[in-house]
Design an enzyme around this catalytic site. Sequence first.
Site, PDB file in Angstrom:
ATOM      1  N   LYS A   1     -17.434  -2.230   0.492  1.00  0.00           N
ATOM      2  CA  LYS A   1     -16.407  -1.650   1.365  1.00  0.00           C
ATOM      3  C   LYS A   1     -16.924  -0.546   2.281  1.00  0.00           C
ATOM      4  O   LYS A   1     -16.208  -0.054   3.151  1.00  0.00           O
ATOM      5  CB  LYS A   1     -15.244  -1.120   0.519  1.00  0.00           C
TER       6      LYS A   1
ATOM      7  N   SER B   1       0.825  -1.213   0.000  1.00  0.00           N
ATOM      8  CA  SER B   1       0.000   0.000   0.000  1.00  0.00           C
ATOM      9  C   SER B   1       0.853   1.254   0.000  1.00  0.00           C
ATOM     10  O   SER B   1       1.936   1.286   0.601  1.00  0.00           O
ATOM     11  CB  SER B   1      -0.893   0.015   1.245  1.00  0.00           C
TER      12      SER B   1
ATOM     13  N   TYR C   1      -2.360   0.223  10.013  1.00  0.00           N
ATOM     14  CA  TYR C   1      -2.562  -0.408   8.703  1.00  0.00           C
ATOM     15  C   TYR C   1      -1.318  -0.219   7.834  1.00  0.00           C
ATOM     16  O   TYR C   1      -0.762  -1.181   7.289  1.00  0.00           O
ATOM     17  CB  TYR C   1      -3.785   0.186   8.001  1.00  0.00           C
TER      18      TYR C   1
END
Length: 334
Positions: free
Chosen positions: A180, A118, A141
């Site tokens: 999502k 990411s 994250y």
Amino acid sequence: MTIIVTGAAGFIGSNIVKALNQRGITDIVAVDNLSKGEKFKNLAECEIAHYLDKHEFIRQVREHILPYQNIEAVFHQGACSDTMNHDGLYMMENNYQYTLDLLDWCQDERIPFLYASSAAVYGKGEIFREERELEKPLNVYGYSKFLFDQVLRRRMKEGLTAQVVGFRYFNVYGQHEQHKGRMASVAFHHFHQYREHGYVNLFGSNDGYGNGEQTRDFVSVEDVAKVNLYFFDHPELSGIYNLGTGRSQQFNELAAATVNACRAAEGKPEMSLKELVEEELIRYIPFPDALKGKYQSFTQADITKLREAGYKEEFFDVKAGVDRYVKWMLENLA
């Protein structure tokens, strides 16, 4: 030859399954957690050989008892992508340890392993290049992705037995993200705002950026799937690669593209950003206090390394990509 796709019922995973299907590949083991049952819709239009629950898959991987021969590759897209989830215990088990166990198994079995990293690893940096000194994640994250990338760097120095590729996804948007919720793309939310209210909201000025002028590298999931399959075709390539367009565009541009695509479907003419704001089809709301200091106001992938790896395809810009996405949503979600 079997291909395993984790997170196969999710956003990017289901698009990879679809892209494989378009090549005529259907011997696919789809791994996911369907506790959110509505995600099955993402796989309903795909052809797979088998579905396996994520927890059972992890057990079989850890015990080296997966009952498949001739596994050609693992596309690992399964992860918690909620940047606002601050449960570090869950995030590190689900994103880091799960990925590490898969890496170890794939290396033992000499199976190519392509996984989702990411752009969150860069935090609030303004240079987005695959270099350690530029990586300062802002949340757990981003840290879970960063830490695994560090493992890959060490393993590459030690020597790999099979391909391993990490893709640092930038702001991905496109079909199959409807499950999502708040973590769906801005394009998705703008489409539904416009359809429900007749206008869309953007954040106002913050961090030196004017109304809606924060910029991101918005990349279509169609391009993301293409890049994944390019590396699948080139098992000699390993490493960590930015996966964005290399182009940063304003949220204003994204909002205008979404509204104009919706207007085109209504038989209405295209309007400029200035006109859309004057007509209050794009509106600005105060920047949330909760996001101040934690928000990436600018992202732009440096895709030099991706191009050096031989990937030559052009990426959709916001207008072209959003036009395609809005047409898909009108046909499938409206």
